[in-house]
Enzyme design. Sequence first.
Site, PDB file in Angstrom:
ATOM      1  N   TYR A  69       0.845  -1.208   0.000  1.00 41.79           N
ATOM      2  CA  TYR A  69       0.000   0.000   0.000  1.00 41.79           C
ATOM      3  C   TYR A  69       0.879   1.256   0.000  1.00 41.79           C
ATOM      4  O   TYR A  69       0.673   2.181  -0.795  1.00 41.79           O
ATOM      5  CB  TYR A  69      -0.909  -0.038   1.227  1.00 41.79           C
ATOM      6  CG  TYR A  69      -1.779   1.182   1.419  1.00 41.79           C
ATOM      7  CD1 TYR A  69      -2.842   1.455   0.550  1.00 41.79           C
ATOM      8  CD2 TYR A  69      -1.565   2.063   2.484  1.00 41.79           C
ATOM      9  CE1 TYR A  69      -3.653   2.571   0.740  1.00 41.79           C
ATOM     10  CE2 TYR A  69      -2.376   3.166   2.682  1.00 41.79           C
ATOM     11  CZ  TYR A  69      -3.416   3.427   1.806  1.00 41.79           C
ATOM     12  OH  TYR A  69      -4.217   4.527   2.008  1.00 41.79           O
TER      13      TYR A  69
HETATM   14  N1  LIG Z   1      -9.007   6.188   5.776  1.00 40.35           N
HETATM   15  C1  LIG Z   1      -7.734   6.416   5.989  1.00 40.35           C
HETATM   16  O1  LIG Z   1      -7.238   6.289   7.126  1.00 40.35           O
HETATM   17  C2  LIG Z   1      -6.852   6.888   4.876  1.00 40.35           C
HETATM   18  C3  LIG Z   1      -5.572   7.319   5.217  1.00 40.35           C
HETATM   19  C4  LIG Z   1      -4.712   7.745   4.219  1.00 40.35           C
HETATM   20  C5  LIG Z   1      -5.119   7.747   2.899  1.00 40.35           C
HETATM   21  N2  LIG Z   1      -6.378   7.324   2.584  1.00 40.35           N
HETATM   22  C6  LIG Z   1      -6.756   7.333   1.162  1.00 40.35           C
HETATM   23  O2  LIG Z   1      -7.936   8.095   1.011  1.00 40.35           O
HETATM   24  C7  LIG Z   1      -8.695   7.563  -0.077  1.00 40.35           C
HETATM   25  C8  LIG Z   1     -10.114   7.276   0.370  1.00 40.35           C
HETATM   26  O3  LIG Z   1     -10.060   6.317   1.412  1.00 40.35           O
HETATM   27  P1  LIG Z   1     -11.307   5.972   2.347  1.00 40.35           P
HETATM   28  O4  LIG Z   1     -10.755   5.681   3.668  1.00 40.35           O
HETATM   29  O5  LIG Z   1     -12.359   6.994   2.198  1.00 40.35           O
HETATM   30  O6  LIG Z   1     -11.768   4.578   1.677  1.00 40.35           O
HETATM   31  P2  LIG Z   1     -13.153   3.780   1.779  1.00 40.35           P
HETATM   32  O7  LIG Z   1     -13.956   4.250   2.937  1.00 40.35           O
HETATM   33  O8  LIG Z   1     -12.795   2.346   1.677  1.00 40.35           O
HETATM   34  O9  LIG Z   1     -13.910   4.213   0.423  1.00 40.35           O
HETATM   35  C9  LIG Z   1     -13.344   3.847  -0.783  1.00 40.35           C
HETATM   36  C10 LIG Z   1     -14.109   4.483  -1.930  1.00 40.35           C
HETATM   37  O10 LIG Z   1     -13.405   4.162  -3.134  1.00 40.35           O
HETATM   38  C11 LIG Z   1     -14.297   3.508  -4.037  1.00 40.35           C
HETATM   39  N3  LIG Z   1     -13.547   2.535  -4.836  1.00 40.35           N
HETATM   40  C12 LIG Z   1     -12.867   1.437  -4.420  1.00 40.35           C
HETATM   41  N4  LIG Z   1     -12.311   0.815  -5.481  1.00 40.35           N
HETATM   42  C13 LIG Z   1     -12.666   1.543  -6.582  1.00 40.35           C
HETATM   43  C14 LIG Z   1     -12.412   1.401  -7.963  1.00 40.35           C
HETATM   44  N5  LIG Z   1     -11.691   0.394  -8.449  1.00 40.35           N
HETATM   45  N6  LIG Z   1     -12.945   2.330  -8.801  1.00 40.35           N
HETATM   46  C15 LIG Z   1     -13.699   3.364  -8.337  1.00 40.35           C
HETATM   47  N7  LIG Z   1     -13.969   3.541  -7.033  1.00 40.35           N
HETATM   48  C16 LIG Z   1     -13.452   2.631  -6.170  1.00 40.35           C
HETATM   49  C17 LIG Z   1     -15.366   2.861  -3.160  1.00 40.35           C
HETATM   50  O11 LIG Z   1     -16.539   2.659  -3.956  1.00 40.35           O
HETATM   51  P3  LIG Z   1     -17.670   1.524  -3.596  1.00 40.35           P
HETATM   52  O12 LIG Z   1     -18.460   2.096  -2.447  1.00 40.35           O
HETATM   53  O13 LIG Z   1     -18.486   1.420  -4.836  1.00 40.35           O
HETATM   54  O14 LIG Z   1     -16.931   0.295  -3.208  1.00 40.35           O
HETATM   55  C18 LIG Z   1     -15.526   3.943  -2.079  1.00 40.35           C
HETATM   56  O15 LIG Z   1     -16.346   4.982  -2.533  1.00 40.35           O
HETATM   57  C19 LIG Z   1      -7.924   6.331  -0.575  1.00 40.35           C
HETATM   58  O16 LIG Z   1      -7.127   6.682  -1.676  1.00 40.35           O
HETATM   59  C20 LIG Z   1      -7.062   5.957   0.615  1.00 40.35           C
HETATM   60  O17 LIG Z   1      -5.921   5.250   0.232  1.00 40.35           O
HETATM   61  C21 LIG Z   1      -7.251   6.899   3.533  1.00 40.35           C
END
Ligand SMILES: NC(=O)c1ccc[n+]([C@@H]2O[C@H](COP(=O)([O-])OP(=O)(O)OC[C@H]3O[C@@H](n4cnc5c(N)ncnc54)[C@H](OP(=O)(O)O)[C@@H]3O)[C@@H](O)[C@H]2O)c1
Length: 245
Positions: free
Chosen positions: A153
């Site tokens: 990741y």
């Molecule tokens: N949460 C954290 O602690 C954290 C920390 C650092 C960075 N980030 C980054 O922030 C971003 C958002 O993370 P999050 O925590 O909000 O994630 P999340 O709650 O798991 O939500 C992921 C989102 O991405 C969509 N998705 C997944 N695979 C996809 C694909 N192949 N094509 C289009 N959409 C897709 C999902 O859609 P569906 O609902 O349709 O599945 C959902 O809307 C990511 O890039 C993650 O790496 C998160």
Amino acid sequence: MSLSGKVAIVTGASRGIGRQVAIQLARSGIKVVVNYSSNQEKADEVVQIIETLGGEAIAVRGDVSKVSEVEALFSAALEQFGGIDILVNNAGAMFNAAIPDVTEEMFDRQFNINVKGTYFACQQAMKHMRKGGSIINLSTSVSGAMLPTYSVYAATKGAVEQLTRQLAKEFGTKDIIMNCIAPGQVSTELFLEGKSEELIDSYRRMNAFGRLGEPEDIANAIELLISDKARWITGQTIRVNGGFN
Ligand SMILES: NC(=O)c1ccc[n+]([C@@H]2O[C@H](COP(=O)([O-])OP(=O)(O)OC[C@H]3O[C@@H](n4cnc5c(N)ncnc54)[C@H](OP(=O)(O)O)[C@@H]3O)[C@@H](O)[C@H]2O)c1
């Protein structure tokens, strides 16, 4: 530059950080394309919330790891709203495992969604975005923490940060800025899934405020970077993590 009337594509906007970004951008009068990969109900819910707030949005299914679906996403945005000014490459996947347990599928899916998805969305942005726009990519603060099990990741996000530095120069020719936000631990499914309360608590203690980040903390930072005050900031990665590292 007033943001009202601008058009944004937010990938992965059905849940988590992307959902909050879509809603906050719409509150500023931005028309939003709410992308999702499988969760149509959740994406429709985001559109409904935006419409209730008096904004405009459409939900568009599209797996960002497939170039043809990224192209279709941009076509849908152009058809509906006539132009694109903001792209938030937020869709992401994280599968943590110790080195012996990482499978080829886990490796490929993370690279395909996080890196390939970001790259080809930027390619579409280069073709279709209007001058004066902004692109935000999503990295992570764990890249700087070297935590065990996060290797693949973190490598994908290292690539996203480098793409941000590289591509920002090419996008400058179109007067488009591109920056990367690197959140710390944010209270979403991606972070919480599979973690014990004890482990989550240990993460809370790693920043200056003793709490997890909320999607709003990240959406607020994205709003700063798409504002007209940010036009001389490009190619940068900004850690938004409450002082985690
Ligand atoms: N949460 C954290 O602690 C954290 C920390 C650092 C960075 N980030 C980054 O922030 C971003 C958002 O993370 P999050 O925590 O909000 O994630 P999340 O709650 O798991 O939500 C992921 C989102 O991405 C969509 N998705 C997944 N695979 C996809 C694909 N192949 N094509 C289009 N959409 C897709 C999902 O859609 P569906 O609902 O349709 O599945 C959902 O809307 C990511 O890039 C993650 O790496 C998160």
